[in-house]
Design a protein around this motif. Structure first.
Motif, short mmCIF file in Angstrom:
data_model
loop_
_atom_site.label_atom_id
_atom_site.label_comp_id
_atom_site.label_asym_id
_atom_site.label_seq_id
_atom_site.Cartn_x
_atom_site.Cartn_y
_atom_site.Cartn_z
N PHE A 1 -9.25 1.27 0.28
CA PHE A 1 -8.72 1.90 -0.93
C PHE A 1 -9.58 1.59 -2.15
O PHE A 1 -9.71 2.42 -3.05
CB PHE A 1 -7.27 1.48 -1.16
N PHE B 1 0.82 -1.20 0.00
CA PHE B 1 0.00 0.00 0.00
C PHE B 1 0.86 1.26 0.00
O PHE B 1 0.47 2.28 -0.52
CB PHE B 1 -0.91 0.03 1.23
N THR B 2 2.04 1.20 0.64
CA THR B 2 2.91 2.36 0.77
C THR B 2 4.36 1.94 0.57
O THR B 2 4.67 0.76 0.50
CB THR B 2 2.78 2.99 2.17
N PHE C 1 1.96 1.02 -5.69
CA PHE C 1 1.46 1.04 -4.32
C PHE C 1 -0.06 1.21 -4.27
O PHE C 1 -0.77 0.47 -4.93
CB PHE C 1 2.19 2.11 -3.49
N THR C 2 -0.57 2.17 -3.53
CA THR C 2 -2.01 2.35 -3.37
C THR C 2 -2.71 2.60 -4.70
O THR C 2 -3.86 2.21 -4.89
CB THR C 2 -2.28 3.53 -2.41
N HIS D 1 5.96 5.68 6.49
CA HIS D 1 5.45 5.17 5.23
C HIS D 1 5.02 6.34 4.37
O HIS D 1 4.38 7.27 4.85
CB HIS D 1 4.25 4.24 5.45
N GLN D 2 5.37 6.29 3.09
CA GLN D 2 4.95 7.32 2.16
C GLN D 2 3.81 6.78 1.32
O GLN D 2 3.94 5.72 0.70
CB GLN D 2 6.09 7.72 1.23
N ILE D 3 2.70 7.50 1.29
CA ILE D 3 1.56 7.02 0.51
C ILE D 3 1.52 7.66 -0.87
O ILE D 3 1.10 7.05 -1.82
CB ILE D 3 0.23 7.21 1.27
N LEU E 1 -2.84 9.46 -4.99
CA LEU E 1 -3.72 8.34 -5.29
C LEU E 1 -3.84 8.08 -6.80
O LEU E 1 -4.33 7.04 -7.21
CB LEU E 1 -5.11 8.57 -4.69
#
Length: 104
Positions: free
Chosen positions: A97, A4-5, A47-48, A32-34, A37
């Motif tokens: 998500f 996810f991240t 990732f996400t 954690h870096q998201i 989107l």
């Protein structure tokens, strides 16, 4: 492929002075870096973004996210699809998500 991240923090690569496996040391505050989107124009999702962007090509996008120099034929699309389905059904973060897809 299923993250996810991405993990980040103060990275010390000086411990990687041998011929052994790649090693690094994190110190201080790790996080954690998201990120965004949605992927930047012309970039592949990661990732996400894999959970909410271009949902018609979920397995293909996951393969492209990890294929850097790898033999893609070794990646089994059926296994990837089954793991993705399991996460979608049972993982709270994946469900959250996926709901964001409706916003985009």
């Amino acid at each position: 492929m299923f993250s996810f991240t991405s993990m980040s923090g103060k990275v010390d690569v000086s411990v990687n002075q041998s011929h052994g496996p790649r090693t690094f040391k994190l110190s201080g505050q790790n996080y954690h870096q998201i990120g965004s989107l949605l992927p930047p124009e012309g970039s592949n999702p990661k990732f996400t973004q894999l959970y909410i962007y271009d949902t018609g090509n979920k397995v293909k996008n996951r393969i492209h996210a990890v294929r850097r120099g790898q033999n893609v034929s070794k990646l089994h699309t059926e296994i990837i699809s089954d793991l993705k389905q399991m996460l979608d059904e049972h993982n709270v973060l994946a469900k959250t998500f996926i709901m964001a897809t409706d916003l985009f």
